[in-house]
Write an enzyme that holds these catalytic residues in place. Structure first.
Site, PDB file in Angstrom:
ATOM      1  CG  ASP A   1       3.244   3.062  -2.969  1.00  0.00           C
ATOM      2  OD1 ASP A   1       3.542   2.299  -3.671  1.00  0.00           O
ATOM      3  OD2 ASP A   1       2.813   4.370  -3.162  1.00  0.00           O
TER       4      ASP A   1
ATOM      5  CG  ASP B   1       7.017   4.358  -7.957  1.00  0.00           C
ATOM      6  OD1 ASP B   1       6.466   3.343  -8.824  1.00  0.00           O
ATOM      7  OD2 ASP B   1       8.089   4.920  -8.243  1.00  0.00           O
TER       8      ASP B   1
ATOM      9  CE  LYS C   1       0.755  -0.716  -4.009  1.00  0.00           C
ATOM     10  NZ  LYS C   1       1.731   0.099  -3.592  1.00  0.00           N
TER      11      LYS C   1
ATOM     12  CG  ASP D   1       1.686   7.753  -3.792  1.00  0.00           C
ATOM     13  OD1 ASP D   1       1.425   8.339  -4.802  1.00  0.00           O
ATOM     14  OD2 ASP D   1       1.943   6.459  -3.743  1.00  0.00           O
TER      15      ASP D   1
END
Ligand SMILES: O=C(O)[C@H](O)[C@H](O)COP(=O)(O)O
Ligand SMILES: [Mg+2]
Length: 319
Positions: free
Chosen positions: A36, A38, A230, A255
């Site tokens: 991922d 961000d 996602k 995250d």
């Protein structure tokens, strides 16, 4: 405090700290790292310390690294530029963004042939243009001296049979009215790039795409027909189409529990590693871990680390 708990006073059965005792098998069972962006590699334009070095070490170990982001604000080409500028060199095919996934899913899976009304960013509009789907709506759209009767006279384009909602910094009441007017027709397709409720930017959480999708959903009294990012399958189907990987040999590093970690469960990936530099906290993991609901269990990662930097440190410990 971004860097997660300094010490953990409980051991969670299903979710373990990645450490020197389990990192070798973790890496041995992995050929492809889906990371991922961000909250894992960066927050806004602030690189998370140690992230670049870890990506480099994973590549030196021969792992293919793919950047899988729900962020719809950029085209893949623009992401290549952003990644390079922040120290994560990548080719376009190594970047799977929700803007790209949404455009390709509409074109090649839905085989959509009409126009799209877009509540979203330029990156999404450009990816739609790139596959030849006419679209409009991006950019500022406000009405001075708005009167409610104006709503009933909003001009609707008869060729629009799909509304796509992405991260729209120019979101407005007028856009909400236009999207609602189209979506009141149940035959009009409602597509969302993703539904993240927020994202970490330079030390703050800012409202995410999910808040815009929720506003349109409430006003139109319907949920999206398709969500491309996602934890939904279209984004991993795109990974499979571009790279033909074995899901069991993939790991997801993320995250956010209800996007990154849940995607790993939904797609049968080999493992999910949570880093605590973005949205999720260990307390949230613990809550999901102790829940009796299967839906919650699907949000529990196999492993966690305070940040991606520690994975690089663990790789060094193997030498
Ligand atoms: O609001 C959004 O669109 C998302 O929060 C954001 O873009 C997530 O990006 P990712 O963490 O998947 O890189
Ligand atoms: Mg993230």
């Amino acid at each position: 405090m971004w860097m997660g708990q300094s010490s953990v006073d409980f051991i969670m059965a299903g979710c373990k700290l990645l450490d020197e005792g389990n990192v070798q098998s973790f890496l041995d069972n992995t050929d492809i790292v889906l990371t991922d962006c961000d909250g894992v590699l960066w927050r806004g334009n602030q690189v998370i310390p140690g992230a670049q070095e870890t990506i480099e070490k994973l590549r030196k170990l021969g792992k293919k690294v793919l950047f899988v982001t729900n962020n719809s604000t950029k085209t893949r080409a623009e992401y290549v530029t952003k990644c390079a500028s922040l120290g994560f060199p990548a080719s376009e095919d190594e970047i799977i963004s929700s803007s790209y996934v949404t455009a390709h899913y509409l074109k090649y899976i839905v085989k959509y042939t009409g126009k799209v009304y877009t509540v979203g960013p330029q990156g999404l509009a450009q990816e739609l243009n790139a596959v030849g789907i006419p679209n409009f709506g991006t950019g500022p759209d406000v009405a001075e001296n708005w009167k409610f009767e104006d709503y009933t006279t909003l001009p609707l384009d008869p060729e629009v049979n799909c509304v796509v909602v992405g991260f729209d910094k120019d979101f407005s009441y007028v856009k909400l009215c236009r999207a609602t007017a189209y979506l009141r027709d149940k035959g009009c397709l409602f597509v969302a790039t993703n539904t993240d409720t927020g994202l970490p930017v330079n030390g703050r959480f800012i409202p995410g795409t999910g808040t815009i999708v929720a506003a349109v959903s409430e006003a139109a009294e319907r949920r999206p027909d398709i969500i491309c990012g996602k934890p939904h399958l279209p984004i991993f189907d795109t990974v499979l189409k571009l790279h033909n990987v074995d899901p069991k040999r993939c790991i997801m590093i993320g995250d956010r529990l209800n996007t990154d970690i849940e995607l790993a469960h939904n797609c049968g990936l080999g493992a999910a590693l949570l880093v605590l530099t973005g949205c999720a906290t260990l307390e949230e993991v613990r809550q999901k871990q102790s829940s009796n609901s299967i839906a919650d269990q699907r949000l529990v990662p196999n492993f966690y680390l305070p940040s991606l930097a520690q994975l690089g440190t663990l790789i060094d410990s193997l030498k």
